[in-house]
Design a protein around this motif. Sequence first.
Motif: not given
Length: 98
Positions: A81-91
């Motif tokens: 869950a803590s990685a969600a913002a990072r992967y949304r930003a990558a998309l």
Amino acid sequence: MSLEDTAEIPMGSDANRKSRESEDPRPTFWSDHYDLRLQSFGAPILGEDDMRVLEGDLDGEVAVGYHRGGELVGVVLVGMASAAARYRAALTRAAATV
């Protein structure tokens, strides 16, 4: 701004247009199953022929990236869950280059 907030704003107004522009149009969902959170961003179905483990392990918490033509088009997180913002930003960055 929530959906309830925009219901009161006339459709043609600047406030309504700005609220729609700030929304992320990519599909997103999450689901909690006991102690496990599943999250999906983008359109993984578009990259079903090119799936890559981006982080973690398939036997535990994992981030799986879905690619089409070498571009990231979707991410599914199992746990992490803590990685969600990072992967949304990558998309978001990947979509901006298309």
